[in-house]
Scaffold this motif. Structure first.
Motif, mmCIF file in Angstrom:
data_model
loop_
_atom_site.group_PDB
_atom_site.id
_atom_site.type_symbol
_atom_site.label_atom_id
_atom_site.label_comp_id
_atom_site.label_asym_id
_atom_site.label_seq_id
_atom_site.Cartn_x
_atom_site.Cartn_y
_atom_site.Cartn_z
ATOM 1 N N PHE A 94 0.905 -1.250 -0.015
ATOM 2 C CA PHE A 94 -0.297 -0.225 0.038
ATOM 3 C C PHE A 94 0.872 1.501 0.032
ATOM 4 C CE2 PHE A 94 -2.128 3.712 2.610
ATOM 5 C CZ PHE A 94 -3.378 3.507 1.726
ATOM 6 N N LEU A 95 1.996 1.416 1.293
ATOM 7 C CA LEU A 95 2.445 2.038 1.126
ATOM 8 C C LEU A 95 3.049 2.615 -0.283
ATOM 9 C CD1 LEU A 95 3.811 1.908 4.992
ATOM 10 C CD2 LEU A 95 1.882 3.907 3.702
ATOM 11 N N ASP A 96 3.895 1.947 -1.100
ATOM 12 C CA ASP A 96 4.583 1.520 -2.275
ATOM 13 C C ASP A 96 3.378 2.405 -3.281
ATOM 14 O OD1 ASP A 96 6.939 0.902 -0.850
ATOM 15 O OD2 ASP A 96 6.741 -1.476 -1.918
ATOM 16 N N THR A 97 2.556 2.013 -3.607
ATOM 17 C CA THR A 97 2.035 2.573 -4.252
ATOM 18 C C THR A 97 1.610 3.372 -4.428
ATOM 19 O OG1 THR A 97 0.638 -0.241 -4.285
ATOM 20 C CG2 THR A 97 -1.183 2.051 -5.153
ATOM 21 N N TYR A 98 1.212 4.099 -3.239
ATOM 22 C CA TYR A 98 0.708 5.538 -3.010
ATOM 23 C C TYR A 98 1.471 6.584 -2.516
ATOM 24 C CZ TYR A 98 -4.364 3.870 -3.955
ATOM 25 O OH TYR A 98 -5.206 3.148 -4.161
ATOM 26 N N GLU A 99 3.298 6.034 -2.001
ATOM 27 C CA GLU A 99 3.867 6.586 -2.355
ATOM 28 C C GLU A 99 4.681 7.944 -2.800
ATOM 29 O OE1 GLU A 99 8.829 6.400 -1.202
ATOM 30 O OE2 GLU A 99 8.049 4.164 -3.081
ATOM 31 N N GLN A 100 4.166 8.139 -3.919
ATOM 32 C CA GLN A 100 4.287 9.699 -4.900
ATOM 33 C C GLN A 100 3.051 10.390 -4.373
ATOM 34 O OE1 GLN A 100 6.765 9.686 -6.542
ATOM 35 N NE2 GLN A 100 6.649 7.747 -5.908
ATOM 36 N N ASP A 101 2.170 10.043 -3.860
ATOM 37 C CA ASP A 101 0.886 10.891 -3.228
ATOM 38 C C ASP A 101 -0.043 10.460 -2.160
ATOM 39 O OD1 ASP A 101 -1.239 12.621 -3.322
ATOM 40 O OD2 ASP A 101 -1.783 12.766 -5.482
ATOM 41 N N TYR A 102 0.397 10.927 -1.302
ATOM 42 C CA TYR A 102 -1.109 10.274 0.117
ATOM 43 C C TYR A 102 -2.075 10.780 0.223
ATOM 44 C CZ TYR A 102 2.862 7.484 1.285
ATOM 45 O OH TYR A 102 4.864 6.159 1.098
ATOM 46 N N ARG A 103 -1.597 11.881 -0.160
ATOM 47 C CA ARG A 103 -3.376 13.092 -0.623
ATOM 48 C C ARG A 103 -4.361 12.066 -1.677
ATOM 49 N NH1 ARG A 103 -0.520 18.435 -0.924
ATOM 50 N NH2 ARG A 103 0.628 16.258 -2.887
ATOM 51 N N GLN A 104 -3.305 11.247 -2.720
ATOM 52 C CA GLN A 104 -4.507 10.661 -3.344
ATOM 53 C C GLN A 104 -5.994 10.434 -2.818
ATOM 54 O OE1 GLN A 104 -2.776 8.427 -6.388
ATOM 55 N NE2 GLN A 104 -4.233 7.374 -6.586
ATOM 56 N N LYS A 105 -6.859 10.886 -3.536
ATOM 57 C CA LYS A 105 -8.602 10.157 -2.756
ATOM 58 C C LYS A 105 -8.505 8.909 -3.317
ATOM 59 C CE LYS A 105 -8.990 13.733 -0.978
ATOM 60 N NZ LYS A 105 -9.423 13.941 0.583
ATOM 61 N N ILE A 106 -9.236 7.272 -2.833
ATOM 62 C CA ILE A 106 -9.831 6.552 -3.062
ATOM 63 C C ILE A 106 -11.190 6.582 -3.061
ATOM 64 C CG2 ILE A 106 -9.023 3.679 -3.260
ATOM 65 C CD1 ILE A 106 -6.997 5.015 -2.031
ATOM 66 N N ILE A 107 -12.294 5.916 -4.222
ATOM 67 C CA ILE A 107 -13.210 5.830 -3.231
ATOM 68 C C ILE A 107 -13.770 4.799 -3.737
ATOM 69 C CG2 ILE A 107 -14.986 6.165 -4.611
ATOM 70 C CD1 ILE A 107 -13.945 8.528 -6.709
ATOM 71 N N GLY A 108 -14.525 4.108 -2.245
ATOM 72 C CA GLY A 108 -14.650 3.000 -2.561
ATOM 73 C C GLY A 108 -16.033 2.915 -1.642
ATOM 74 N N HIS A 109 -16.070 1.788 -1.041
ATOM 75 C CA HIS A 109 -17.982 1.369 -0.145
ATOM 76 C C HIS A 109 -17.480 1.322 1.154
ATOM 77 C CE1 HIS A 109 -22.049 0.297 0.429
ATOM 78 N NE2 HIS A 109 -21.366 -0.562 1.241
ATOM 79 N N VAL A 110 -18.171 2.099 1.888
ATOM 80 C CA VAL A 110 -17.463 1.900 3.683
ATOM 81 C C VAL A 110 -19.576 0.415 4.159
ATOM 82 C CG1 VAL A 110 -17.523 3.212 5.313
ATOM 83 C CG2 VAL A 110 -16.853 4.233 3.329
ATOM 84 N N PRO A 111 -18.771 0.496 4.852
ATOM 85 C CA PRO A 111 -20.218 -0.709 5.464
ATOM 86 C C PRO A 111 -21.320 0.213 6.359
ATOM 87 C CG PRO A 111 -18.302 -1.943 5.148
ATOM 88 C CD PRO A 111 -17.527 -1.210 4.556
ATOM 89 N N LEU A 112 -22.310 -0.209 5.681
ATOM 90 C CA LEU A 112 -23.423 0.184 6.629
ATOM 91 C C LEU A 112 -22.971 2.183 6.881
ATOM 92 C CD1 LEU A 112 -22.862 -0.552 10.307
ATOM 93 C CD2 LEU A 112 -24.146 -2.167 8.873
ATOM 94 N N GLN A 113 -22.621 2.164 5.247
ATOM 95 C CA GLN A 113 -23.192 3.857 4.606
ATOM 96 C C GLN A 113 -23.853 3.210 3.035
ATOM 97 O OE1 GLN A 113 -19.512 6.272 6.165
ATOM 98 N NE2 GLN A 113 -20.217 6.835 4.637
ATOM 99 N N GLU A 114 -24.452 4.112 2.629
ATOM 100 C CA GLU A 114 -24.817 4.550 1.218
ATOM 101 C C GLU A 114 -24.053 4.325 0.335
ATOM 102 O OE1 GLU A 114 -28.916 5.360 1.172
ATOM 103 O OE2 GLU A 114 -29.826 4.816 3.254
ATOM 104 N N LYS A 115 -23.561 5.670 0.736
ATOM 105 C CA LYS A 115 -23.140 6.557 -0.728
ATOM 106 C C LYS A 115 -21.708 6.399 -0.593
ATOM 107 C CE LYS A 115 -22.395 10.621 1.592
ATOM 108 N NZ LYS A 115 -21.608 11.711 1.331
ATOM 109 N N GLU A 116 -20.639 5.974 -1.291
ATOM 110 C CA GLU A 116 -19.121 5.623 -1.636
ATOM 111 C C GLU A 116 -18.696 7.253 -0.825
ATOM 112 O OE1 GLU A 116 -18.223 5.210 -5.448
ATOM 113 O OE2 GLU A 116 -18.298 2.851 -5.108
ATOM 114 N N GLU A 117 -17.264 6.484 -0.197
ATOM 115 C CA GLU A 117 -17.000 7.271 0.449
ATOM 116 C C GLU A 117 -15.179 7.253 -0.236
ATOM 117 O OE1 GLU A 117 -17.232 9.808 2.990
ATOM 118 O OE2 GLU A 117 -17.564 8.277 3.610
#
Length: 165
Positions: A94-117
């Motif tokens: 994970f750290l290698d993948t996002y090393e160039q930009d830790y502020r990069q937004k990742i969109i995904g589903h959070v359990p118990l929430q209707e909308k993606e985060e």
């Protein structure tokens, strides 16, 4: 080495200190349910922490299927160490993948929430490590309730790190 990897190395040392202490605990006490704590036992809390790494870094960030760990399949601290070796590989990937930009937004589903985060890589990393420390404190408290005197697992100095190698 980048600062988040260095930080994770310190976290691994604190985990090693906890594991060394936990290896002194009777195996029956490691899996014994203790009232007043979510997840029941020290082992179950360790499984929950590993599952959090899988959920947020593996499933949310990498969109991988979760390979849920069932607490009853872990009989000892030695086996739990193996689980966390796999979590270490996940964190470093994970750290290698996002090393160039830790502020990069990742969109995904959070359990118990209707909308993606939308969560940043830095948020995901911070959440998982602070979650581990929260539950590390509970594990130490559980051990105290069972009559054990834990070692200090919070302040790990460079000299302590050398001793843990």
């Amino acid at each position: 080495m980048n600062v988040l990897k260095e930080q994770y190395e310190v976290i691994r040392y604190t985990r090693e200190s906890l594991f060394q202490f936990m290896e002194q605990i009777n195996g029956e006490d490691y899996v014994k349910g203790i009232e007043g704590f979510g997840w029941g036992s020290m082992r179950n809390l360790h499984v929950h922490v590993a599952d959090c790494y899988q959920a947020w870094l593996g499933h949310f960030a990498f969109k991988e299927d979760r390979n849920r760990i069932h607490p009853e399949t872990i009989a000892s601290v030695k086996e739990m160490r193996e689980v966390f070796l796999a979590m270490d590989r996940l964190v470093y990937r994970f750290l290698d993948t996002y090393e160039q930009d830790y502020r990069q937004k990742i969109i995904g589903h959070v359990p118990l929430q209707e909308k993606e985060e939308q969560l940043s890589a830095l948020w995901l990393f911070t959440h998982t490590i602070t979650h581990e420390f929260h539950h590390k404190g509970q594990v130490v408290s559980m051990a105290r309730q069972l009559g054990y005197t834990p070692t200090d697992t919070d302040l790990i100095t460079p000299a302590d790190q050398q001793a843990l190698l």
